[in-house]
Design an enzyme around this catalytic site. Structure first.
Site, PDB file in Angstrom:
ATOM      1  N   ASP A  48       0.872  -1.155   0.000  1.00 27.08           N
ATOM      2  CA  ASP A  48       0.000   0.000   0.000  1.00 27.08           C
ATOM      3  C   ASP A  48       0.922   1.221   0.000  1.00 27.08           C
ATOM      4  O   ASP A  48       2.128   1.093   0.215  1.00 27.08           O
ATOM      5  CB  ASP A  48      -0.872  -0.029   1.265  1.00 27.08           C
ATOM      6  CG  ASP A  48      -1.756   1.186   1.411  1.00 27.08           C
ATOM      7  OD1 ASP A  48      -2.405   1.577   0.424  1.00 27.08           O
ATOM      8  OD2 ASP A  48      -1.792   1.752   2.518  1.00 27.08           O
TER       9      ASP A  48
ATOM     10  N   ASP B 290      -0.072   4.889   1.415  1.00 25.49           N
ATOM     11  CA  ASP B 290      -0.246   5.790   2.545  1.00 25.49           C
ATOM     12  C   ASP B 290      -0.025   5.093   3.883  1.00 25.49           C
ATOM     13  O   ASP B 290      -0.652   4.073   4.177  1.00 25.49           O
ATOM     14  CB  ASP B 290      -1.646   6.398   2.509  1.00 25.49           C
ATOM     15  CG  ASP B 290      -1.897   7.192   1.228  1.00 25.49           C
ATOM     16  OD1 ASP B 290      -0.923   7.589   0.564  1.00 25.49           O
ATOM     17  OD2 ASP B 290      -3.082   7.415   0.907  1.00 25.49           O
TER      18      ASP B 290
ATOM     19  N   ASP C 119      -1.336  -0.650   6.045  1.00 25.14           N
ATOM     20  CA  ASP C 119      -1.539  -0.094   7.380  1.00 25.14           C
ATOM     21  C   ASP C 119      -2.975  -0.209   7.875  1.00 25.14           C
ATOM     22  O   ASP C 119      -3.255   0.129   9.019  1.00 25.14           O
ATOM     23  CB  ASP C 119      -1.120   1.380   7.411  1.00 25.14           C
ATOM     24  CG  ASP C 119      -2.043   2.249   6.580  1.00 25.14           C
ATOM     25  OD1 ASP C 119      -2.236   1.935   5.383  1.00 25.14           O
ATOM     26  OD2 ASP C 119      -2.581   3.233   7.116  1.00 25.14           O
TER      27      ASP C 119
END
Length: 184
Positions: free
Chosen positions: A14, A16, A140
């Site tokens: 991912d 961010d 996250d």
């Protein structure tokens, strides 16, 4: 040594709060720019910095050419994310004469658009032909653990991707492979 360790066929990140310390769609305002040939740093219109977490370039170098690398992000600013990746220069490995390369060059497979990570991984599988159990995913957000239903190994990133977290994730994937082999 890490170069002796088997890797999954596809390693997916991912963006961010996994590779960089911000949400590209809420913390960044275009246009973006790189000051000269500055490594691992891009600035937005208001001089907000976009940079990979410190261990990310090392991880890229340790895996590049040994595994396919991919990005999956559900950002609502896919064009801005791609622009940041084009401008962000990854430093060469230590003691190397290589030139820095744009981050985007290390990730031939990109699924960057709003939507479920299941949809992203189905698209990756269709494009690459790589089985889900040969995929390792760092993210996250715990909600994206949903990809485990496909057979993908999921690693929750709580404070950015670090070298230790990355190799612990590879070990988790390797242990799943060993269990699958024993159960066959």
């Amino acid at each position: 040594m890490t170069e002796d360790i088997d890797l999954p066929s596809l390693i997916v990140f991912d963006l961010d709060y996994t590779l960089w310390d911000l949400w590209i769609d809420t913390h960044v305002t275009g246009p973006l720019r790189r000051p000269g040939r500055t490594l691992n740093k891009v600035l937005d219109r208001y001089d907000e910095e976009i940079a990979f977490y410190p261990d990310v370039p090392r991880i890229i170098h340790e895996t590049s050419g040994r595994s396919h690398l991919a990005l999956c992000s559900r950002t609502h600013a896919p064009d801005l994310a791609r622009e940041a990746l084009r401008l962000l220069l990854v430093p060469p490995p230590p003691d190397s004469s290589e030139e820095p390369k744009p981050a985007i060059d290390y990730f031939p497979h990109k699924e960057i658009y709003p939507g479920s990570k299941i949809k992203h991984f189905m698209a990756l599988h269709k494009k690459t032909g790589i089985p889900y159990d040969q995929m390792l995913f760092f993210d996250d957000e715990s909600r994206n653990r949903e990809v485990e239903s496909l057979g993908v190994t999921f690693i929750l990133v709580t404070r950015g991707t670090t070298h230790k977290l990355f190799w612990d994730g590879v070990e988790k994937w390797r242990n799943k492979q060993a269990v699958a082999t024993v159960n066959e």
